[in-house]
Motif scaffolding. Sequence first.
Motif, mmCIF file in Angstrom:
data_model
loop_
_atom_site.group_PDB
_atom_site.id
_atom_site.type_symbol
_atom_site.label_atom_id
_atom_site.label_comp_id
_atom_site.label_asym_id
_atom_site.label_seq_id
_atom_site.Cartn_x
_atom_site.Cartn_y
_atom_site.Cartn_z
ATOM 1 N N PHE A 52 45.306 10.142 46.585
ATOM 2 C CA PHE A 52 45.838 12.059 45.483
ATOM 3 C C PHE A 52 44.506 12.779 46.264
ATOM 4 N N PRO A 53 44.668 14.185 46.274
ATOM 5 C CA PRO A 53 45.947 14.522 46.211
ATOM 6 C C PRO A 53 46.621 14.371 47.520
ATOM 7 N N LYS A 54 48.414 14.003 47.291
ATOM 8 C CA LYS A 54 49.264 13.754 48.249
ATOM 9 C C LYS A 54 49.470 15.297 48.461
ATOM 10 N N ARG A 55 49.443 15.872 50.110
ATOM 11 C CA ARG A 55 50.580 17.087 49.277
ATOM 12 C C ARG A 55 51.621 17.114 50.739
ATOM 13 N N GLU A 56 52.364 17.464 50.149
ATOM 14 C CA GLU A 56 53.937 17.990 50.679
ATOM 15 C C GLU A 56 54.697 19.921 50.386
ATOM 16 N N GLU A 57 55.212 19.491 51.567
ATOM 17 C CA GLU A 57 55.853 20.628 51.640
ATOM 18 C C GLU A 57 57.959 20.127 51.941
ATOM 19 N N TYR A 58 57.677 22.088 51.442
ATOM 20 C CA TYR A 58 59.399 22.187 51.321
ATOM 21 C C TYR A 58 59.736 23.263 51.859
ATOM 22 N N GLN A 59 61.272 23.469 52.013
ATOM 23 C CA GLN A 59 61.866 24.858 51.902
ATOM 24 C C GLN A 59 61.450 25.371 50.406
ATOM 25 N N TRP A 60 61.591 26.633 49.996
ATOM 26 C CA TRP A 60 61.806 26.502 49.278
ATOM 27 C C TRP A 60 62.318 28.606 49.107
ATOM 28 N N ARG A 61 63.641 28.590 48.211
ATOM 29 C CA ARG A 61 64.208 30.194 48.678
ATOM 30 C C ARG A 61 63.696 31.103 47.703
ATOM 31 N N PRO A 62 63.038 32.563 47.744
ATOM 32 C CA PRO A 62 63.286 32.933 46.796
ATOM 33 C C PRO A 62 63.816 33.958 46.872
ATOM 34 N N ARG A 102 72.677 23.564 45.045
ATOM 35 C CA ARG A 102 71.785 22.602 44.454
ATOM 36 C C ARG A 102 72.547 21.362 43.434
ATOM 37 N N PRO A 145 61.543 36.150 52.984
ATOM 38 C CA PRO A 145 61.654 35.362 54.794
ATOM 39 C C PRO A 145 63.240 35.038 54.770
#
Lengths: 982, 299
Positions: free
Chosen positions: A642-652, A675, A665
Amino acid sequence: MDSDEEDFVFYGTPIEREEEITSRKKKAVAEASGQLRTLPSWKQEVRDEEGRRRFHGAFTGGYSAGYYNTVGSKEGWAPQTFVSSRKNRAEVKQQSIFNFLDEDEKEDLEGQSLGTSFQFDTFGFTAAELARKQAEKEQQQRPSTIPGPVPDEILLPATESIGVKLLLKMGWRRGRSIKDSHANSLYDARREARKAFLAFSSDDAKAQLSEPEANTGDHENDVEQPASDDVHSSQNKHVDVLNPKQDLHGLGFDPYKHAPEFRDKKRSRMSENRDPGYRKARSMKNDLFGFKSGNVAPGFGIGALEELDDEDEDVYAPGYNFEEKYVQEIDEPSTLTIEDSKRKLLTKEQGVLPGFRLASNSDYQLERFDPPLVPKDFVPQHRFSGPLETDYKVADPGPPEVPSPEDNNLKLLIDGVAALVARCGKLFEDLSREKNQSNPLFSFLTGGNGHDYYSRKLWEARQKQADKTKHQLDGKLAPSMQKISAETRGKILGERPLERSSKDSSSSVVSSESIHLQYNLSDTFMKPTSFSELLEITKPFKDDNAKQERFERFLKEKYLGGLRSTHSGGTSNMSEAARARERLDFEAAADAIEKGKWAKEGKPPTNHITEYLATGGMQFTSGGLQQVQDTQAEEMIKKKIFPKREEYQWRPSPILCKRFDLTDPYMGKPPPAPRMRSKIDTLIFTPDSVKARDREETAKPSRDQRISEDAAEKEIEVEVEVENVERPVDLYKAIFSDDSDDEGDTSRLNNLEDPEKKVEAANTTLNRLMAGDFLESLGKELGLEVPPDVAYATNNASNPASHKEIVNANSGNAKPLSGSPKQDGVPDTQERAEVGVYKKNELIHSNSAKSSSKLADTGSLETKYDKVNSGKVLHEDGKVKTPLSQNRRLSSSSLSEDERSKKRSRRHQHRSVDSDSDSSSDDRGGYDSRSKGRRISREKSHSSKKHSKHHKRRSRDSHSRSHHRSEREHAEARRDKHKRRS
Amino acid sequence: MSVADLPRKEANVLKGHEGAVLAARFNSDGNYCLSCGKDRTIRLWNPHRGIHIKTYKSHGREVRDVHVTPDNSKLCSCGGDRQIFYWDVSTGRVIRKFRGHEGEVNAVKFNDYSSVVVSAGYDQSLRAWDCRSHSTEPIQIIDSFQDSVMSVCLTKTEIIGGSVDGIVRTFDIRIGREISDDLGQPVNCISMSNDGNCILASCLDSTLRLLDRSTGEQLQEYKGHTCKSYKLDCCLTNTDAHVTGGSEDGFVYFWDLVDASVVSSFRAHASVVTSVSYHPKDNCMITASVDGTIRTWKT
């Protein structure tokens, strides 16, 4: 009416009506109440008490006569005197932006506009321009105190100087030289006349005068000519710029203040660099005139004369008129006196300071030394003395031979120690002496019992060692040098070893590339042969003879050196991965042995090996230090979870982007897949998406599949809950409601889809019926006959929810569908129905829905299909049988989940199939055989389709693949069973 | 900034809330402050003179968070009634109510342009509400959180939410990415450093954690206070030199940003210090407590 009126009014203003006037009155009153006062002056309108604007007549100002309807003016009360514009009419005024600006705008502008005042221009713009150009030219040649472009370039003066103005007044025009050419010619003529007169007057004087006169005249011409040319061509040349600041000294600092001699040297060097071309041309000219060079150019001073060119040599011949020279130097900033110049004249030799002259003979002599003599016995090869001290006192005669001590043990010990010391150096002796001070056995080291023997043995061993190393030196480097591998060198240099977590090496799935790398690297290294002796003892792979053999070969290759053949014969039957793994094992073992040798702790080296093997052969790199580092790194990793970083797609959402003033974007990209928050969604969506896929047969990664993946990933607990809650309602709808209700229901279910899909609604209903039928049959199967299928049993056990649901379905199903004969008498069809369901995870439903009508018509064909298919099925069964059990074992738990989700999504589908078959077949008696054939054929087509799909998808995701396969196998197993039974 | 410059002297006590004060916030220029509490009111104060200016009443249950636009014209607040209220500051009237959260709303923030309100709810979601249009539907629902979202921070391009699931999620609108930083401990409150490079996250294991936003690294841990069950605020001082936060024992702690040592701690309130807010420019701080008071601290 209004519009009509307006149409007729072309000029002037229409007559206003009474109402308008009154309204305006009101307006006037309102405005009088104070709003008007806030308006700026140019917006204010003067009105009378009636609210009308005063009209002064069309030719006397209209609505706004006077100054804002006053008799005043901007300046005040004083009336302006009349100025006739008659004379000024034709005058062309230069327009500028200021003519069109308001006062306030002008005020604004005034502060911002950037300009130069005319005082700036000290030389007049032509001169400035010239100076700028020259400076620019020079800029490229010399280092400047101010880097970049000259500031003159930026700040070009706008107006001309007063001097230029005066000159202009005096009749000077631009582009002309200041010197009058007429005056010059006049002067020349006058002089000619005087010359002539003089010539006439005295013959004596002629001899004396003519030459200098001619000289001077010519000379003057010469001087004038280029100068005037220069002026004419380049307009007014400014003289001051000829000595621009070229050095990096401070302003006003004169480094030659007390040593003016050096200035000339400097200048000469500078001018030498500056324009050799021009000088050359001039010297040519000088040749042409047959005249002495150098005097000619007034602007270029002495510097140019100090050339080392051959042509200029004679300039400084004795008898040269130095007076003139002095005159020319006036424009230099230096304050040279006549004496100076005189002195200079004397010493105008190259490279000699004024006041000095070159010596005729120098007393400096270059001293030369002979090169050192190389001894005859010198060998141009350096031998490094390694830490082993291998050639230690090889030459000395050694201690006398001593009989060995009686004690055999002691003898052995001494022998061993001596051999060791010989190999490892004196240091080892010291160490062991220190260590075993109290040990009586080792007293021979300190001069006790057996010391003489020991020293003799040591000498012998050293001799032997020296011989060996000598042999080695013939071919290769000394072994001590060879021990420096890349890693040790790296360690010495303080390099960080490459990160090599033990995790990835221990895992069996090492990427083949990395193995290859390791492989190749180890190939390139060769170890000294001395290790092989030790290794003979060790047999780390005792239990596996073949492996041991391979290991020995490996060691031999490793330590004997030489390039390894890429493939060794014994391992040809092994797979690449297995070989690689074994390779790692071997490396680890070899390293362990090596270390065991290095450690010399008396511990048998096999211990190390076993240790290392126990750790899974992960340490295939040498160095215990690194292992320690690895463990440290692991600790660090643990700490740093920790801290563990992850990345995802996100659509605003687009509007959010808009509100944040950012560009979307995802602009222009298709909307994301909705979803799935729970299983209900999948349940609702599945049939529709399936249909969609059916419509466009091209296999794509459709949503359905994603959903199934999603489903598989979701939590089981949640799923179960959802099922329990949701199912009864759905089932009730499916079972008890009639078709019309179902229509409504489907529309409700499909409310997220396009409303145009009304046609599909009917299909959905059918599906629902089919699903019900399926459930019924399934339940029947579960309830009545429990098949000896292990996987299925586990399945049942694992999810009571599905079981419950099935029971539910069973109880419900009995009523509306007249399926009782089926249940009792024909287990085959049930099974098959199930098979069908299992098979069609995505496709089957839509397929069946569509093709049902066709199949119903072509009843005769079905029998044919039946035959063919049964044969095929048999084939398939034979194939599939063996992997089936394995697979089930592997994925029993996941399978059960998947199946469950599948089942739910498929309920509808199956239902439709069954109902369809019901409607198509009239008589119950013939139902069995016919429906059987039809079913199989249908399944066949589905399965084949699915196969193709399956292949395509294989690469994409392993999960769904296994899932598919297991399903299919399940299905086939059932079919198989059925065959056996029938 | 030396330790002596830390605001440790009590300048004013703002009394008026009946019951616990849940949040106290300076406005953007630091001249006023807003507080909200269990008495369902929002109060506007001048903390420097200790004057109560206005009370905003409309919430049906406790008010958990309040935020004011940079131009001081609008307020937003949220609370236990699952609604976000959008207020006009001067008239004290509710302009709009945003309903949609399925649970209590824990935190609320305006964006830079005051055009969007982003709220963090107990329903594991962040919702963005449009202030410009008249729609009451959220323009964005972010529901990737696995537990109650406790705190939200906004930058020009990002929405950052801290959740009880122990993850600080950064939603970058510009590139459409979600970055999740798992801290492993329930996150109570997050606050940005003034330079915008770091996030200070208050975790329920009585630790404040400082994260580097660009890399996700944990830069420092700050310990010493008690934070086990309450939602306690934390923040950095105006110079980013110190970290400050309340404690459940009524103390206020100051840590050195770099070496994480407790520089100063003093008893500020009789009970839990729920909220701290640091003046944007001066060495001044306000603290709010369950004891119903707000205190202004100066050097």
